[in-house]
Design a protein around this motif. Structure first.
Motif, short mmCIF file in Angstrom:
data_model
loop_
_atom_site.label_atom_id
_atom_site.label_comp_id
_atom_site.label_asym_id
_atom_site.label_seq_id
_atom_site.Cartn_x
_atom_site.Cartn_y
_atom_site.Cartn_z
N ARG A 76 85.87 78.27 46.17
CA ARG A 76 86.05 77.72 44.83
C ARG A 76 85.13 78.36 43.82
NH1 ARG A 76 85.16 71.50 44.26
NH2 ARG A 76 84.61 72.13 42.17
N THR A 77 84.07 78.98 44.27
CA THR A 77 83.21 79.68 43.31
C THR A 77 83.95 80.87 42.70
OG1 THR A 77 82.30 80.97 45.11
CG2 THR A 77 81.06 79.05 44.43
N ALA A 134 88.15 87.51 49.52
CA ALA A 134 89.39 88.21 49.17
C ALA A 134 90.55 87.69 50.03
CB ALA A 134 89.21 89.72 49.35
N ARG A 176 85.86 87.86 53.16
CA ARG A 176 86.46 86.56 53.44
C ARG A 176 87.01 85.92 52.17
NH1 ARG A 176 84.44 81.62 53.06
NH2 ARG A 176 82.40 82.49 52.64
N ARG A 234 89.43 75.91 48.44
CA ARG A 234 88.19 75.13 48.53
C ARG A 234 87.07 75.99 49.10
NH1 ARG A 234 86.55 70.69 52.35
NH2 ARG A 234 85.01 69.52 51.17
N ALA A 235 87.44 76.85 50.07
CA ALA A 235 86.42 77.70 50.69
C ALA A 235 85.86 78.72 49.70
CB ALA A 235 87.02 78.42 51.91
N ASN A 256 93.66 71.16 43.66
CA ASN A 256 93.09 69.97 44.28
C ASN A 256 93.88 68.71 43.94
OD1 ASN A 256 91.00 68.77 45.85
ND2 ASN A 256 90.15 67.95 43.95
N ARG A 295 87.72 76.62 36.98
CA ARG A 295 87.82 75.18 37.16
C ARG A 295 89.28 74.71 37.05
NH1 ARG A 295 82.70 71.66 35.96
NH2 ARG A 295 83.47 69.64 36.60
N TRP A 303 91.22 75.55 40.25
CA TRP A 303 90.82 74.67 41.34
C TRP A 303 91.36 73.26 41.14
CZ3 TRP A 303 89.86 73.36 45.93
CH2 TRP A 303 89.24 72.14 46.21
N GLU A 304 91.27 72.75 39.92
CA GLU A 304 91.73 71.39 39.68
C GLU A 304 93.23 71.24 39.89
OE1 GLU A 304 88.41 70.30 36.36
OE2 GLU A 304 90.42 69.45 36.13
N ARG A 357 95.15 74.93 49.55
CA ARG A 357 94.03 74.18 49.01
C ARG A 357 92.76 74.44 49.82
NH1 ARG A 357 90.64 69.56 50.38
NH2 ARG A 357 90.01 68.59 48.43
N ASN A 358 92.86 74.49 51.15
CA ASN A 358 91.67 74.76 51.95
C ASN A 358 91.12 76.16 51.69
OD1 ASN A 358 91.35 72.28 53.07
ND2 ASN A 358 92.37 72.78 55.01
N ASN A 410 95.64 66.15 46.52
CA ASN A 410 95.26 64.74 46.55
C ASN A 410 96.50 63.84 46.56
OD1 ASN A 410 92.53 65.19 46.61
ND2 ASN A 410 92.28 65.05 44.39
#
Lengths: 318, 471
Positions: free
Chosen positions: A101-102, A7, A5, A98-99, A113, A106, A109-110, A94-95, A117
């Motif tokens: 993000r690990t 990947a 998932r 987000r799912a 995001n 950083r 992701w930023e 983005r979703n 926003n």
């Protein structure tokens, strides 16, 4: 090793980011043409052709009667019901990010995001036509920031390569579709330079893949020769949006890296990527024109789609 | 509310020792300085995506939890006593759950009514007789504590299922260190940033008996639309383990696996952030799509550890809560260090009569509710709200408990009008595995409205960094 998932999410995150940027460029070019005096405004209606290039005719026709500038922009930029609108693409990117993000740095992701926003609070009545060019520019910049964060901070391992696969498959798809919609203007029509209207069309075609300056450096002809334009976007190995470039990247720098990292042998997706790359590397523009540019591009788009399904199969995408 | 204990100031206006340096520093700050810092903090949180979803709002939206930049401070001695109280209570809770699912000594001894356990929704008969690794059931407990005076602390509830908030505790600290490095240089503040390591050690230590070698741990989340998704991702990331959803896991030949881009990988410990009911459609709610079919059977067979254990909720049930003093004494042989709030169980007729008569003074809560939904705060509710609630309560009395409103302590907080006292509570986190690990401080929630006693983030409450000073 990644979750299947994860990947898949990385692949689609990068793919939708690329799509948002391509969409911004496509709208930018159509908008530019719409500002020109009438005679330059082409063989067919430019806004309909933008819809076609973006592969959004079906969603558009189910909602609107007329392909007016206002409607098309509305549909391609902020329409939530159009899964390929800039807004939807950014949201999907983005979703997905987000799912997982690990699996992202950083910085990556930023960048994702922060873009969402700002975009999520934008209302359609705020995006008046005088603000459109600035907005499209911003989208391109955000996509480039994302790409830069990725290149600068992501570990070069499977997670990175799945992103790259998504981005380059999308990019190849985009170049092929734009060419396919405009292929008629590239068809050789006897001798002599094209009309100024044709030149305008070729220039905007190049612009829509951010390549009108690069083209001049690559082919020192001041006027656009249609076969050169086609050659540039399909077979030029130095042009980062050409089909050949995309497939060399996918095959040599992306899928083969995963193959090597995992050591699980050659899978159908590796074979398809290799074959397509070989096919492009050995292709000849003259022959392509002889057997039909449209047929050639349709075949390519189908191969490209097959590659996506084979990657999903090979790596257990849900 | 003027008589409430103020964490910073004594009744005579003198400054309590833990706050001495902070008080001096606050006097040098203009409201403009502080406001600028708050904006800076919010921009950071927004950019990082430290948000939580609010259910039932129009925009299925992600909101920021208001962050207050004035820390809440405990002196070393204050904290030692609190920590001892938490350790005592957490130890008793795990012993209680073990007993409830085995010999039920506490029922035989007549210290707690059998019906209260056996007829309780939170009691899982499927857990009877099962002994998880190290006999630990609630590995992560978040105890909600309020203070009413210098020495008096009350436990409001024990969250033994899937307590959340720890990511805010950690991110609040990060934000404070970024915004006010000089304050950290001036104080000796006990560090908390190793919480994820402690959690990882705790998870590793409760690997099932059948796991040989390094255990593989995962965090199981319901997915990105869950209100605490940020925290799930944050913890997985910080611990260096996979964040999974139910689809990523499957049971085959009696073992749990995750689907990967290569061959399936066996999973030994699941830190789940989904409720019992959704855990396994074969054993619990058959409609659940969030869990993993067959996981409960292999859990019972000792082939995987579920953290916290299914059925651990029997210990934080609000009706069981009222017996906590007996529970602590029964298993530890000691008097409880932390107080329990006197509680009326509305299932009992005489209690119900009392509660109905004193609704304006009481806090009434659902036995199984959480998040501050469906409760009545008598002293601040309007006549109309009280009347409406009376009807609800009379219909299903056994669904409710009531407690007196406590005079919650307040802590200086930066609000629109400047620095003003606002009520706070505290959720410290206790980890239990091979041993107990309690992070100094915890998650302080603050009611941002004047006089309000509701600190839940779902109801507009904010958060503060919590400092424990070292000697």
């Amino acid at each position: 090793m990644l979750l299947g998932r994860t990947a898949a999410s990385l692949f689609w995150m990068a793919r939708y980011m690329e799509r948002a940027e391509n969409m911004a460029r496509l709208i930018e070019v159509s908008y530019r043409i719409s500002l020109m005096p009438k005679p330059f405004r082409a063989h067919q209606d430019d806004w309909s052709s933008a819809l076609k290039s973006a592969h959004c005719e079906a969603t558009f026709n189910s909602k609107y009667e007329e392909a007016s500038q206002e409607n098309v922009i509305q549909h391609l930029v902020l329409d939530r019901e159009n899964p390929s609108s800039i807004r939807s693409s950014m949201e999907t990117a983005r979703n997905n990010g987000r799912a997982v993000r690990t699996a992202l740095s950083r910085d990556v992701w930023e960048s994702l995001n922060a873009t969402w926003n700002e975009l999520s609070i934008l209302r359609s009545n705020q995006l008046t036509s005088d603000k459109l060019p600035g907005f499209l520019d911003w989208i391109k910049q955000r996509s480039m920031l994302f790409r830069g964060a990725m290149l600068g901070t992501a570990l070069r391992r499977d997670s990175f390569h799945f992103c790259q696969a998504g981005a380059f498959i999308e990019r190849a798809d985009n170049t092929a579709r734009i060419l396919d919609v405009k292929y008629h203007i590239l068809l050789p029509r006897g001798s002599g330079p094209g009309s100024s209207i044709d030149r305008q069309q070729w220039a905007s075609l190049l612009r829509s893949v951010s390549a009108h300056r690069a083209y001049r450096w690559a082919y020192r002809d001041a006027s656009y020769q249609p076969w050169n334009v086609a050659q540039f976007l399909i077979l030029n190995p130095a042009m980062p949006r050409s089909l050949l470039f995309c497939y060399e990247w996918i095959s040599n720098n992306t899928l083969s890296e995963i193959e090597e990292e995992y050591g699980d042998g050659t899978l159908p997706c590796h074979e398809t990527a290799n074959e397509t790359m070989e096919m492009l590397a050995n292709a000849d523009m003259k022959k392509i024109f002889q057997s039909g540019l449209h047929e050639f591009l349709s075949d390519f788009i189908a191969r490209n789609n097959r590659l996506t399904s084979e990657i999903a199969m090979a790596y257990n995408f849900p | 509310m003027g008589d409430n204990f103020n964490e910073m100031l004594e009744a005579d206006g003198s400054v309590r020792p833990p706050y001495a340096l902070l008080h001096k520093w606050l006097e040098t700050q203009t409201p403009g300085d502080l406001r600028a810092k708050i904006r800076e903090a919010e921009a950071i949180f927004r950019r990082l995506g430290i948000t939580f979803a609010v259910y039932g709002t129009e925009e299925a939206s992600e909101r920021l939890i208001p962050f207050d930049i004035i820390p809440r401070i405990f002196g070393a001695n204050e904290w030692r006593r609190l920590e001892a109280g938490i350790a005592q209570r957490v130890g008793a809770l795990n012993a209680f759950i073990d007993d409830v699912y085995h010999r039920q000594e506490i029922i035989r001894a007549g210290r707690i009514p059998a019906d209260l356990i056996l007829q309780n929704e939170a009691y899982l008969p499927q857990m009877a007789g099962h002994s998880p690794a190290r006999s630990v059931y609630s590995h992560i407990i978040g105890t909600d504590i309020v203070r009413v005076s210098a020495d008096e602390f009350y436990v409001l509830e024990d969250n033994c299922r899937t307590p959340s908030g720890v990511s805010y505790m950690l991110e609040d600290r990060e934000a404070m260190m970024f915004l006010f490095p000089d304050l950290f240089a001036k104080h000796r503040i006990a560090p908390i940033e190793h919480y994820p390591e402690l959690l990882r050690q705790t998870l590793d230590s409760v690997a099932p008996p059948q796991c040989d070698g390094e255990p593989t741990c995962v965090v199981l989340s319901p997915g990105i639309y869950n209100s605490a998704f940020f925290e799930h991702a944050f913890l997985a990331d910080e611990m260096g383990v996979q964040l999974v959803t139910g689809d990523d896991l499957f049971v085959e030949d009696g073992w749990l696996y995750m689907r990967t881009t290569r061959a399936p990988v066996r999973v030994d410990v699941v830190y789940r952030r989904i409720d019992d009911d959704f855990l396994d459609p074969l054993t619990f709610n058959p409609a659940s799509t969030l869990g993993v079919a067959g996981i409960f059977d292999i859990y019972r067979a000792g082939r995987v550890t579920i953290v916290n254990a299914p059925g651990a909720g029997i210990a934080d049930d609000k009706a069981v809560y009222s017996f906590m003093p007996e529970i602590v004494e029964f298993y530890t042989g000691e008097k409880p260090i932390l107080n329990n709030v006197p509680t009326w169980r509305c299932s009992d007729d005489s209690s119900l009569a009392y509660v109905l008569e004193h609704l304006e003074e009481l806090v009434v809560k659902e036995v199984h509710g959480s998040g501050g939904y469906g409760m009545l705060v008598g002293p601040t509710a309007s006549k109309k709200e009280v009347a409406a609630f009376r009807g609800i309560l009379e219909k299903r009395p056994s669904n409710y408990i009531a407690q007196p409103t406590l005079a919650l302590s307040s802590c200086p907080t930066f609000v629109k009008s400047g620095v003003a006292p606002r009520h706070v509570d505290l959720r410290p986190f206790a980890l239990t595995g091979d041993r107990m690990r309690i992070t100094p401080g915890g998650f302080t929630r603050v009611a941002m409205k004047q006089g309000s006693l509701v600190v839940n983030s779902s109801q507009g409450g904010g958060t503060k960094d919590t400092w424990v000073l070292e000697d």
